[in-house]
Design a protein around this motif. Structure first.
Motif, PDB file in Angstrom:
ATOM      1  N   VAL A  82       0.780  -1.309  -0.034  1.00 52.45           N
ATOM      2  CA  VAL A  82       0.178   0.034   0.207  1.00 52.45           C
ATOM      3  C   VAL A  82       0.938   1.292   0.009  1.00 52.45           C
ATOM      4  N   ALA A  83       1.715   1.369   0.712  1.00 48.60           N
ATOM      5  CA  ALA A  83       2.642   2.304   1.034  1.00 48.60           C
ATOM      6  C   ALA A  83       4.112   1.770   1.086  1.00 48.60           C
ATOM      7  N   GLY A  84       5.093   2.129  -0.016  1.00 47.72           N
ATOM      8  CA  GLY A  84       6.127   1.353   0.158  1.00 47.72           C
ATOM      9  C   GLY A  84       7.414   2.200   0.905  1.00 47.72           C
ATOM     10  N   LEU A  85       8.726   1.501   0.773  1.00 46.76           N
ATOM     11  CA  LEU A  85       9.755   2.116   1.494  1.00 46.76           C
ATOM     12  C   LEU A  85      10.113   3.379   0.997  1.00 46.76           C
ATOM     13  N   GLU A  86      10.819   4.290   1.499  1.00 41.82           N
ATOM     14  CA  GLU A  86      11.368   5.402   0.642  1.00 41.82           C
ATOM     15  C   GLU A  86      12.664   5.768   1.607  1.00 41.82           C
ATOM     16  N   ASP A  87      13.475   6.373   0.692  1.00 40.53           N
ATOM     17  CA  ASP A  87      14.933   6.654   0.932  1.00 40.53           C
ATOM     18  C   ASP A  87      14.795   7.650   2.072  1.00 40.53           C
ATOM     19  N   VAL A  88      15.812   7.609   3.210  1.00 37.19           N
ATOM     20  CA  VAL A  88      15.849   8.190   4.401  1.00 37.19           C
ATOM     21  C   VAL A  88      17.206   8.945   4.536  1.00 37.19           C
ATOM     22  N   GLN A  89      16.859  10.188   4.953  1.00 37.95           N
ATOM     23  CA  GLN A  89      18.087  11.439   5.046  1.00 37.95           C
ATOM     24  C   GLN A  89      17.894  11.825   6.298  1.00 37.95           C
ATOM     25  N   VAL A  90      19.032  11.455   7.200  1.00 38.40           N
ATOM     26  CA  VAL A  90      19.117  11.853   8.817  1.00 38.40           C
ATOM     27  C   VAL A  90      20.400  12.348   8.988  1.00 38.40           C
ATOM     28  N   TYR A  91      20.556  13.175  10.175  1.00 39.96           N
ATOM     29  CA  TYR A  91      21.653  13.975  10.348  1.00 39.96           C
ATOM     30  C   TYR A  91      22.474  12.888  11.243  1.00 39.96           C
ATOM     31  N   ASP A  92      23.865  12.783  11.397  1.00 38.13           N
ATOM     32  CA  ASP A  92      24.876  12.269  12.029  1.00 38.13           C
ATOM     33  C   ASP A  92      24.177  12.255  13.516  1.00 38.13           C
ATOM     34  N   GLY A  93      24.168  11.068  13.848  1.00 39.83           N
ATOM     35  CA  GLY A  93      23.622  10.810  15.411  1.00 39.83           C
ATOM     36  C   GLY A  93      22.104  10.607  15.669  1.00 39.83           C
ATOM     37  N   GLU A  94      21.361  10.903  14.569  1.00 33.84           N
ATOM     38  CA  GLU A  94      19.992  10.766  14.702  1.00 33.84           C
ATOM     39  C   GLU A  94      19.507   9.308  14.348  1.00 33.84           C
ATOM     40  N   ASP A  95      18.150   9.163  14.760  1.00 32.51           N
ATOM     41  CA  ASP A  95      17.532   7.717  14.384  1.00 32.51           C
ATOM     42  C   ASP A  95      17.061   7.770  12.829  1.00 32.51           C
ATOM     43  N   ALA A  96      17.196   6.692  12.338  1.00 29.51           N
ATOM     44  CA  ALA A  96      16.335   6.448  10.845  1.00 29.51           C
ATOM     45  C   ALA A  96      15.406   5.549  11.059  1.00 29.51           C
ATOM     46  N   VAL A  97      14.434   6.013  10.569  1.00 29.97           N
ATOM     47  CA  VAL A  97      13.223   5.042  10.675  1.00 29.97           C
ATOM     48  C   VAL A  97      12.495   4.871   9.405  1.00 29.97           C
ATOM     49  N   PHE A  98      12.552   3.532   8.706  1.00 29.86           N
ATOM     50  CA  PHE A  98      11.874   3.076   7.752  1.00 29.86           C
ATOM     51  C   PHE A  98      10.561   2.217   7.831  1.00 29.86           C
ATOM     52  N   SER A  99       9.512   2.432   7.008  1.00 36.44           N
ATOM     53  CA  SER A  99       8.045   1.920   7.315  1.00 36.44           C
ATOM     54  C   SER A  99       7.634   1.792   6.115  1.00 36.44           C
ATOM     55  N   LEU A 100       6.551   0.973   6.114  1.00 38.72           N
ATOM     56  CA  LEU A 100       5.772   0.289   4.762  1.00 38.72           C
ATOM     57  C   LEU A 100       4.537  -0.096   5.201  1.00 38.72           C
ATOM     58  N   ASP A 101       3.272   0.034   4.555  1.00 34.56           N
ATOM     59  CA  ASP A 101       2.111  -0.503   4.759  1.00 34.56           C
ATOM     60  C   ASP A 101       1.786  -1.533   3.720  1.00 34.56           C
ATOM     61  N   LEU A 102       1.188  -2.490   4.323  1.00 32.10           N
ATOM     62  CA  LEU A 102       0.873  -3.609   3.471  1.00 32.10           C
ATOM     63  C   LEU A 102      -0.850  -3.608   3.412  1.00 32.10           C
ATOM     64  N   SER A 103      -1.506  -4.368   2.566  1.00 31.73           N
ATOM     65  CA  SER A 103      -2.908  -4.476   2.254  1.00 31.73           C
ATOM     66  C   SER A 103      -3.072  -5.349   3.127  1.00 31.73           C
ATOM     67  N   THR A 104      -2.603  -6.314   4.399  1.00 32.29           N
ATOM     68  CA  THR A 104      -3.214  -7.035   5.212  1.00 32.29           C
ATOM     69  C   THR A 104      -2.057  -7.342   6.398  1.00 32.29           C
ATOM     70  N   ILE A 105      -2.611  -7.913   7.279  1.00 30.44           N
ATOM     71  CA  ILE A 105      -1.531  -8.206   8.623  1.00 30.44           C
ATOM     72  C   ILE A 105      -0.908  -9.470   8.372  1.00 30.44           C
ATOM     73  N   ILE A 106       0.622  -9.495   8.103  1.00 29.96           N
ATOM     74  CA  ILE A 106       1.394 -10.540   7.506  1.00 29.96           C
ATOM     75  C   ILE A 106       2.753 -10.242   8.283  1.00 29.96           C
ATOM     76  N   GLN A 107       3.365 -11.431   8.611  1.00 32.60           N
ATOM     77  CA  GLN A 107       4.648 -11.366   9.056  1.00 32.60           C
ATOM     78  C   GLN A 107       5.639 -11.149   7.731  1.00 32.60           C
ATOM     79  N   GLY A 108       6.950 -10.497   8.134  1.00 34.53           N
ATOM     80  CA  GLY A 108       7.795  -9.978   7.189  1.00 34.53           C
ATOM     81  C   GLY A 108       9.058 -10.207   7.767  1.00 34.53           C
ATOM     82  N   THR A 109      10.359  -9.941   6.841  1.00 31.48           N
ATOM     83  CA  THR A 109      11.441  -9.866   7.139  1.00 31.48           C
ATOM     84  C   THR A 109      12.225  -8.829   6.765  1.00 31.48           C
TER      85      THR A 109
END
Length: 612
Positions: free
Chosen positions: A206-233
């Motif tokens: 539904v909403a895929g991964l996007e490239d992330v730009q952060v500053y040195d020392g900050e946390d980087a968050v990657f997220s995506l949305d699927l159409s259903t609840i399912i396990q992933g790797t």
């Protein structure tokens, strides 16, 4: 029961309507209701209505004296007051429709579950026995094992076999199923299929991964949305990230991460990333979905460590002012502004950088240096509100209220001394600021300030104030109109004396500081041992200690245009009493005249410090 007819026998009465309707009529739902009315005259036209509304004529009929209303297959909506009207006569009945209790259909039979195909389940059943009289459908519901909620899957009209795929469930899990029969008369008990089936929905991105730009020392968050609840790797640079623990790290001392899942949303949190992690590739994989994105590390933005809020500072002139702005990065450039304009360095303004600290220095602040200062760098600013004031002014003299008395045309001077030569001083008279003119002179000599009235007049009197900063000196000036300087004598004085006698000529003035001029026979006298000039307060004296014959003459005490006249006659001896009485112009001034105390004791150059 459908098609049955309920006929009502009416009551016979006298009037236009002979046979009226009963007070109430009970009819079962689905039956036909027939209402009859007989009128006295044949062929008349009556009116049928229910709850005040006319009924369709298609339900009405009349023959001779009889009028009928037929309501086929009554329902609850047909209930109400039914009225037949003829002229001014009417008859009414309450039509009540009673419901017929129907039994719900029976449940399906021989319900079975087959799990022969991958990620699907086959459900079969037979129709209920006996079959319901009214139309019915089958409703299929599912329940995830461990949950108490049953959710409808779909409805079908015919019994047989139904295949339920994994796409019919919202998330991966073990599911149970049940079925029931539903008709217009209700629902049958549920029949639960024995066992459960493991189903996995087919996921879509539904909403895929996007490239992330952060500053040195900050946390980087990657997220995506699927159409259903399912396990992933999750993967980092092709290496699978373990999700058994809430937090993990790729290797000891390496990047720490945390994997989260909330419904169909998946998140990977990389904690405190560093420059060496820039360019890392993050991937996600699950049945039907594969996606990836890149990590980029930017240089940390500069921010201001202090001051966090706007500072308001107050200084006095000549004081050293230092404004300090501390940044988060060492030797990072910053610019200083005053009232929106970039400052220029010079002897009166110095800018210094010491590591993270940027300083603006005013070695000797002046009043004009007051304003809004700003230290600006990369979109962030620190603000300083600087106020430079002169040090407080103090009045040294006079310390007390001064009272000044003067006469018309006299020069009046009010003096005020402050502790600073450059301190501004203002003069006020009766609450209004004094402006310099031909009649008022304002003088300044270092810390000494003077208000001079060169030729004071009575209107010039009043309450004067010398204002310096927050302090004030008070003066009360009184100007008196005087017509004559000489108070005594008011007329010519004749003095008769014997040689070697002491002779004193006295003249009293209105002011103690007034200067007089003594003359004898038109020539100004010169003080000597034989002629003394004395001054005491407002009294002026000419003393002849041992008068001689040649001292006889006309003496004058002169001041401005006024004068007091004394005629002195010196003889060898006194004349006889008779002779003296015959010449009243000859006499000796033996008694000092009574004097009056008038105005101030002080001359003009001490007028400001005098008191009455």
């Amino acid at each position: 029961m459908r098609g049955r007819v309920r006929t009502v026998a009416n009551v016979t009465v006298k009037g236009p309507i002979l046979k009226r309707l009963p007070r109430k009529l009970d009819v079962l739902e689905g039956e036909n209701a027939v209402l009859l009315v007989e009128t006295q005259e044949a062929g008349v036209q009556g009116r049928w209505s229910r709850d005040g509304e006319d009924l369709p004529t298609i339900c009405q009929s009349s023959s001779g004296h009889m009028h009928a209303l037929v309501l086929p297959g009554v329902t609850r909506e047909d209930a109400g007051e039914v009225t037949f009207s003829l002229g001014n006569s009417r008859t009414t009945t309450l039509l009540r429709v009673k419901c017929v209790k129907h039994s719900p259909p029976g449940p399906p039979v021989l319900a079975e579950m087959f799990k022969g195909h991958k990620n699907t389940v086959l459900l079969t059943w037979k129709p209920p026995e006996p079959a319901p009289e009214t139309p019915f459908i089958y409703r299929l519901e599912r329940q995830e094992v461990g949950s108490e909620d049953w959710i409808q899957c779909f409805s079908i009209e015919k019994a047989g076999a139904v295949e339920v795929p994994g796409d019919c469930v919202p998330s991966e899990g073990d599911y149970r199923f049940r079925v029931c029969t539903v008709s217009e008369h209700g629902r049958s008990p549920h029949v639960v299929f024995h066992g459960s089936a493991h189903l996995v929905p087919t996921a879509r991105l539904v909403a895929g991964l996007e490239d992330v730009q952060v500053y040195d020392g900050e946390d980087a968050v990657f997220s995506l949305d699927l159409s259903t609840i399912i396990q992933g790797t999750w993967f980092l640079n092709g290496e699978e990230l373990e999700s058994n623990e809430p937090e993990g790290q790729v290797e000891p001392g390496a990047l720490r991460y945390r994997i989260e899942q909330k419904g169909p949303q998946h998140r990977l949190l990389l904690q405190a990333v560093r420059h060496q992690h820039s360019g890392a590739l993050v991937g996600f994989s699950c049945p039907g979905v594969q996606d990836s994105a890149a990590l980029t590390i930017q240089e940390s933005p500069v921010h201001i460590l202090s001051p966090q809020d706007k500072e308001s500072l107050t200084f006095t002139t000549s004081e050293r002012v230092v404004l300090t702005c501390e940044l988060s990065r060492v030797d990072f450039p910053a610019r200083w502004y005053k009232d929106g304009q970039e400052v220029e360095e010079g002897e009166s303004l110095v800018v210094k950088i010491d590591g993270r600290k940027h300083r603006l220095i005013l070695p000797a602040a002046e009043v004009r240096d007051s304003g809004e200062f700003e230290c600006r760098t990369e979109g962030v600013s620190a603000f300083f509100s600087v106020t430079v004031r002169d040090p407080p002014v103090h009045i040294l003299d006079p310390q007390e209220h001064v009272f000044v008395h003067a006469i018309t045309s006299e020069c009046v001077m009010l003096a005020c001394e402050v502790d600073r030569e450059d301190a501004p001083v203002r003069w006020y008279k009766d609450g209004q600021e004094v402006e310099e003119s031909d009649f008022v002179v304002l003088e300044k000599e270092g810390p000494h300030h003077r208000l001079v009235l060169p030729a004071a007049q009575p209107p010039d009197g009043g309450e004067f104030q010398c204002v310096a900063g927050d302090e004030r000196a008070y003066f009360t000036v009184t100007i008196t109109d005087v017509s004559s300087w000489i108070v005594y004598p008011s007329g010519k004085v004749y003095v008769a004396a014997v040689r070697l006698e002491r002779v004193v000529l006295t003249c009293e003035l209105c002011r103690p500081w007034a200067e007089v001029r003594w003359t004898k026979d038109g020539e100004e006298v010169v003080e000597s041992p034989a002629l003394l000039l004395q001054k005491e307060d407002t009294v002026r004296r000419l003393v002849l200690p041992a008068v001689q014959l040649e001292d006889s003459g006309e003496y004058l005490c002169e001041i401005d245009d006024e004068s007091a006249s004394f005629t002195v006659t010196v003889t060898e001896s006194y004349q006889s009493q008779d002779s003296s009485n015959n010449n009243p112009e000859l006499c000796v001034l033996l008694k000092k005249p009574k004097t009056r105390r008038l105005w101030s004791r002080f001359p003009p150059w001490r007028r400001t410090a005098g008191a009455e």
